[in-house]
Design a protein around this motif. Structure first.
Motif, PDB file in Angstrom:
ATOM      1  N   THR A 156       5.246  -1.109   3.650  1.00 50.27           N
ATOM      2  CA  THR A 156       4.338  -1.298   2.521  1.00 50.27           C
ATOM      3  C   THR A 156       4.510  -2.667   1.889  1.00 50.27           C
ATOM      4  O   THR A 156       3.562  -3.249   1.365  1.00 50.27           O
ATOM      5  CB  THR A 156       4.550  -0.205   1.459  1.00 50.27           C
ATOM      6  N   VAL A 157       5.741  -3.222   1.940  1.00 58.94           N
ATOM      7  CA  VAL A 157       5.969  -4.573   1.426  1.00 58.94           C
ATOM      8  C   VAL A 157       5.213  -5.595   2.272  1.00 58.94           C
ATOM      9  O   VAL A 157       4.551  -6.500   1.751  1.00 58.94           O
ATOM     10  CB  VAL A 157       7.476  -4.888   1.401  1.00 58.94           C
TER      11      VAL A 157
ATOM     12  N   LEU B  13       0.285  -3.544  11.685  1.00 54.54           N
ATOM     13  CA  LEU B  13       1.340  -3.320  10.699  1.00 54.54           C
ATOM     14  C   LEU B  13       1.466  -1.839  10.350  1.00 54.54           C
ATOM     15  O   LEU B  13       2.567  -1.349  10.076  1.00 54.54           O
ATOM     16  CB  LEU B  13       1.055  -4.133   9.433  1.00 54.54           C
ATOM     17  N   ARG B  14       0.363  -1.141  10.370  1.00 56.04           N
ATOM     18  CA  ARG B  14       0.410   0.300  10.082  1.00 56.04           C
ATOM     19  C   ARG B  14       1.009   1.105  11.233  1.00 56.04           C
ATOM     20  O   ARG B  14       1.589   2.166  11.017  1.00 56.04           O
ATOM     21  CB  ARG B  14      -1.000   0.798   9.771  1.00 56.04           C
ATOM     22  N   ALA B  15       0.866   0.570  12.463  1.00 56.73           N
ATOM     23  CA  ALA B  15       1.280   1.343  13.636  1.00 56.73           C
ATOM     24  C   ALA B  15       2.650   0.963  14.178  1.00 56.73           C
ATOM     25  O   ALA B  15       3.227   1.699  14.972  1.00 56.73           O
ATOM     26  CB  ALA B  15       0.227   1.173  14.744  1.00 56.73           C
TER      27      ALA B  15
ATOM     28  N   GLN C 124      11.230   1.103  -3.555  1.00 53.59           N
ATOM     29  CA  GLN C 124       9.973   1.847  -3.486  1.00 53.59           C
ATOM     30  C   GLN C 124       8.933   1.213  -2.558  1.00 53.59           C
ATOM     31  O   GLN C 124       7.933   1.857  -2.244  1.00 53.59           O
ATOM     32  CB  GLN C 124       9.376   1.979  -4.894  1.00 53.59           C
ATOM     33  N   GLY C 125       9.168  -0.020  -2.148  1.00 55.88           N
ATOM     34  CA  GLY C 125       8.234  -0.659  -1.229  1.00 55.88           C
ATOM     35  C   GLY C 125       6.845  -0.842  -1.801  1.00 55.88           C
ATOM     36  O   GLY C 125       5.857  -0.817  -1.065  1.00 55.88           O
TER      37      GLY C 125
ATOM     38  N   ASN D 113      -0.758  -3.096  -4.624  1.00 58.76           N
ATOM     39  CA  ASN D 113      -1.984  -2.420  -4.228  1.00 58.76           C
ATOM     40  C   ASN D 113      -2.536  -1.662  -5.427  1.00 58.76           C
ATOM     41  O   ASN D 113      -1.785  -1.062  -6.200  1.00 58.76           O
ATOM     42  CB  ASN D 113      -1.708  -1.458  -3.070  1.00 58.76           C
ATOM     43  N   ALA D 114      -3.856  -1.710  -5.599  1.00 58.41           N
ATOM     44  CA  ALA D 114      -4.474  -1.159  -6.820  1.00 58.41           C
ATOM     45  C   ALA D 114      -4.077   0.289  -7.082  1.00 58.41           C
ATOM     46  O   ALA D 114      -3.903   0.693  -8.237  1.00 58.41           O
ATOM     47  CB  ALA D 114      -5.994  -1.289  -6.740  1.00 58.41           C
TER      48      ALA D 114
END
Length: 876
Positions: free
Chosen positions: A124-125, A166-168, A747-748, A773-774
């Protein structure tokens, strides 16, 4: 100048480069791995950059949190970065603690943990970092253009990686990449500073010699085919201005054409610093693109870029289009300048100017040992460290015919890739239990007496600063530093934004920027030609409290810089046409700030923290309402308020003090100000009565910026040092202090979460910043408030206090290795009446601050329920 450099190779393949530099008692070690974006493919794009992040997560002997705490404890600084060809890490420390940096890099070369939970948190970072980049229209344009220019070569994927990859990405992907590329036979270790080479080589052999050589490295087989015709890409998103970017395929650093293309780049936009961090002179204003596009009133800014790379990369030119011009007009103007270079050789005078600029830029770069290590490591990774010095000879051998030939060969129309950005808009949770930081005192190399001695030696740098007062009240601060053939001249006048009427908000900044646009004796062209022909520069700027001016030059040119600075301060004419060009640039900048989430979040917080009649309520840059209405008469009137009795000039470098003081007297001694010198009065403000929050929606953004703020304190406040140390622990020490540990590491939620205190003549704000992120804004705010509450309830630990003392003392020495750092310190000493022995007293001042004082300062200034919040970004 060429400095003695040695190369040594260990049996396991590690290349070691050492350079002894004894100008300051510090040393830096850099380790470079030949892995970056070029070693990736779709599916794992961004993996090298992610691996870089993971090496800050610890090893079995240095668990998470130990690395940054240990470096801070030993008074050093550190970081890492990834690019398309390499990944690099560095530690800069007091010289007697160099072994610590070597030890850390040897450990994490083979023992980095890649804990699955840390991989998940860092995902997430990393995505947050990319989303922060996505807030900039130029990021989207650059990414689209690069992937258009390259069809086969992995350079098309950049460094940050595609979001789907990045997600995978898995932990196994990352660890395999690490074990493949992080090995001695794929690494270059560079050590520069105050050490004995034989002793350092022995330490390196002990630490690195036992590490086994890695496996054979995978080849990069993607050879880009020759481009057969122009390619175009168009990006449209919300944004303030149209932009154009044109990229041509260019050869690698090993090409015999590298030097000629470097000169071609400088012809277009000036000679550039060899250091990634800049620090050189500004040399673009006499260059061709600035003259044709900016002075030609087509663009608000123009650039060119040619970088040294392993494989063929890109030669780029680009511009930001003026609001009253079209992309097509700017595009044709760019091609027109290229065609001139293709059709007509540059003059001997222009070629010699570029070669002088490059020599001067290298001299400026050599002031800092970290820059020297950076350039040595970069060249060894790409070719050979020897080119850090020999590249000057290569450039000196370039002829006008060479420049014409490479312009014809590489900048041909069928080889260009064109990217255009046009704005799509018409206008411009839960409770988290805090976790204490883990410290590892056994890894500390810190010695308080040694740190004090080093800070004193760095401050002296072979001589003591001297203070002189001219008959008209100008204070002159001089310090000789014979270690580099350069000089830094920095001055300030105690007149800034706080002295301007609200209706003319921005006039201080506008006036300062306009000073060099013409005088009674020199035109703007005269000034830029006189300075840039010699590779030097002058500039002026303004902020809340002061107008700053200064210059950078080779030592022989110091009298010229003083003459021109005196002229622009005393005799500006503010030519109408030049002022209108500058106004357009300011308006463009203000429109861009309206689209910048960090600027808008800061504005929202500032306007809640200060009443509308307070000088800090306004931005020093002005607004879209005030700047267009400022007249040349307003600029002239503000400049007349500059006063010698409110002026300080600091000069540091290879100078003869008697001679340079005579030059200051010659050009500034008969300056008489009008009326009384300005005085500064900044009213204090009380804490808000409750929590206040303002949100601003900025269309087309991916990430939100948030700002948490309370009123702070002035630099002269007795609690300043205690508050500074509280802030260091809260949001700066190591990788952004407790805030970074909670919001980022634990917490990333963010790529960055940090804090600062804006303490100056008046009491600025104590501010926390984060990019989020919003959907995670409220979770991040909760985490920030938890750390504030913990600081209020507990204060800091004795170990955190001692680490802060060590860090601040060590960083003082590092900040004073360059002439500009010393000059800036001298200005601060004069502004706040600290005394010329301040640097010698500084370790004692910092070391005497108690835990009780730090806790009391935090409780005085921070609050659990009286603060303001500004948030700017996409609609939630």
């Amino acid at each position: 100048m060429t400095l003695a450099t040695n190369v040594h190779r260990l049996p396991n393949g590690l290349t070691v480069i050492t350079r002894e530099v004894h100008t300051a008692p510090i040393a830096t070690n850099w380790i470079w791995y030949k892995v970056g974006g070029r070693n990736e493919r779709v599916g794992i794009s961004g993996i090298s950059h992610w691996c870089e992040h993971m090496l800050f997560k610890g090893t079995p002997s240095m668990p998470k949190g130990a690395f940054d705490a240990t470096i801070a404890r030993n008074g050093g600084t550190f970081n890492g970065f990834t690019w398309i060809d390499y990944t690099a890490y560095y530690e800069t420390l007091p010289a007697d603690r160099l072994k610590l940096g070597l030890q850390i890099e040897a450990d994490r070369m083979v023992n980095s943990s890649f804990d699955p939970d840390e991989v998940a948190s860092e995902r997430t970072v990393i995505i947050s970092e990319r989303e922060g980049n996505e807030n900039s229209p130029s990021f989207w344009l650059d990414e689209e253009l690069r992937s258009t220019a390259f069809k086969v070569h992995p350079y098309r994927n950049g460094v940050i990686g595609w979001k789907s990859d990045l997600r995978a990405m898995t932990r196994e992907d990352l660890y395999t990449h690490y074990k493949t590329f992080y090995a001695p036979n794929n690494a270059v270790l560079v050590v520069v500073g105050a050490f004995k080479t034989d002793e350092v080589l022995k330490q390196i052999e002990e630490l690195y010699g036992r590490i086994p050589q890695g496996l054979p490295l995978p080849e990069v087989r993607g050879e880009e085919p020759e481009q057969q015709g122009e390619r175009r890409v168009h990006v449209s998103r919300p944004g303030p201005n149209s932009m154009i970017q044109v990229a041509f395929h260019a050869p690698p650093a090993t090409s015999p054409d590298w030097a000629a293309l470097t000169v071609l780049d400088a012809v277009l936009t000036g000679g550039k610093s060899p250091s990634f961090t800049g620090g050189g002179a500004q040399t673009n204003r006499s260059a061709r693109l600035y003259r044709a596009l900016v002075e030609g009133e087509l663009a608000t800014g123009a650039y060119s870029s040619f970088m040294a790379t392993l494989d063929p990369f890109l030669f780029e030119v680009g511009a930001t289009v003026r609001p009253d011009r079209t992309v097509e007009q700017v595009e044709q103007a760019l091609y027109g300048e290229i065609e001139k270079l293709q059709q007509t050789p540059i003059s001997t005078e222009e070629l010699h100017k570029i070669q002088r600029q490059v020599r001067a830029q290298q001299a400026y770069s050599l002031e800092r040992i970290s820059n020297q290590a950076m350039v040595l490591g970069m060249w060894q990774t790409l070719d050979s460290y020897e080119r850090a010095d020999s590249s000057l000879e290569e450039i000196a051998a370039v002829t006008a015919a060479d420049v014409q030939r490479v312009a014809q060969e590489y900048l041909a129309p069928q080889k260009r890739n064109v990217g255009i950005f046009t704005p799509s808009n018409s206008s411009g949770g839960g409770h988290i239990t805090p976790t204490a930081r883990t410290f590892h005192p056994a890894l500390s190399f810190y010695n308080a007496k040694a740190a004090e001695d080093e800070a004193t030696a760095a401050a002296n740098n072979g001589s003591q600063a001297t203070r002189h007062v001219l008959s008209n009240g100008i204070v002159v601060l001089l310090q000789r530093n014979p270690n580099s053939p350069t000089v830094s001249i920095q001055g300030e006048i105690a007149l800034g934004q706080v002295h301007e009427p609200a209706a003319l908000n921005g006039v201080a900044v506008f006036t300062a920027s306009a000073l060099n646009r013409g005088t009674t004796t020199h035109s703007f062209h005269d000034i830029t030609n006189l300075t840039e022909d010699r590779g030097c520069s002058i500039a002026a700027s303004a902020g809340r409290h002061t107008t700053s001016f200064g210059g950078k030059a080779l030592s022989d040119d110091a009298p010229l810089i003083l003459e021109l600075l005196a002229d622009v301060l005393r005799n500006p004419t503010f030519p109408e046409r030049e002022i209108e060009r500058l106004r357009t640039q300011f308006v463009t900048m203000l429109r861009q700030s309206e689209q910048d989430t960090r600027s808008q979040a800061s504005k929202a917080a500032r306007e809640q923290l200060y009443p509308s009649d307070h000088p800090y309520y306004l931005s020093p840059n002005g607004s879209l309402e005030t700047v267009p209405a400022i007249t040349t008469a307003d600029l002239a009137a503000f400049a007349k308020r500059y006063h010698p009795a409110a002026t300080t000039i600091a000069i540091v470098g290879d100078i003869d003090e008697t001679t340079i003081l005579a030059e200051v007297e010659r050009w500034f001694g008969d300056w008489q100000g009008q009326g009384e010198p300005p005085t500064t009065n900044v009213p204090e403000v009380a804490q808000p009565q409750k929590v206040q929050r303002r949100e601003i929606v900025v269309e087309g953004k991916t990430q939100s910026d948030l700002v948490w703020a309370v009123p702070g304190l002035a630099r002269t406040d007795p609690d300043f040092y205690a508050a500074m140390m509280a802030n260091l622990v809260l949001g700066q020490l190591g990788l952004m202090g407790r805030l970074g540990e909670n919001v980022r590491d634990k917490q990333g939620l963010a790529y960055y979460a940090t804090s600062r205190i804006d303490a100056d003549v008046g009491a600025g704000a104590w501010v926390v910043y984060a990019g989020i992120n919003a959907k995670n804004v409220d979770r991040a705010l909760n985490a920030i408030q938890e750390e504030v509450d913990r600081l209020l309830a507990e204060g800091i630990s004795e170990l955190e206090r001692s680490d802060s003392v060590a860090y601040l003392t060590g960083m003082l020495g590092i900040s004073l290795e360059a002439n500009s750092g010393i000059a800036n310190m001298l200005l601060n000493i004069e502004r706040f009446k600290l005394g010329l022995d301040y640097v010698q007293r500084y370790p004692e001042i910092i070391g005497s601050v108690t835990l009780e004082q730090i806790h009391a300062a935090a409780k005085r200034l921070l609050s659990a329920d009286r603060y303001v919040i500004g948030v700017a970004g996409p609609a939630a």
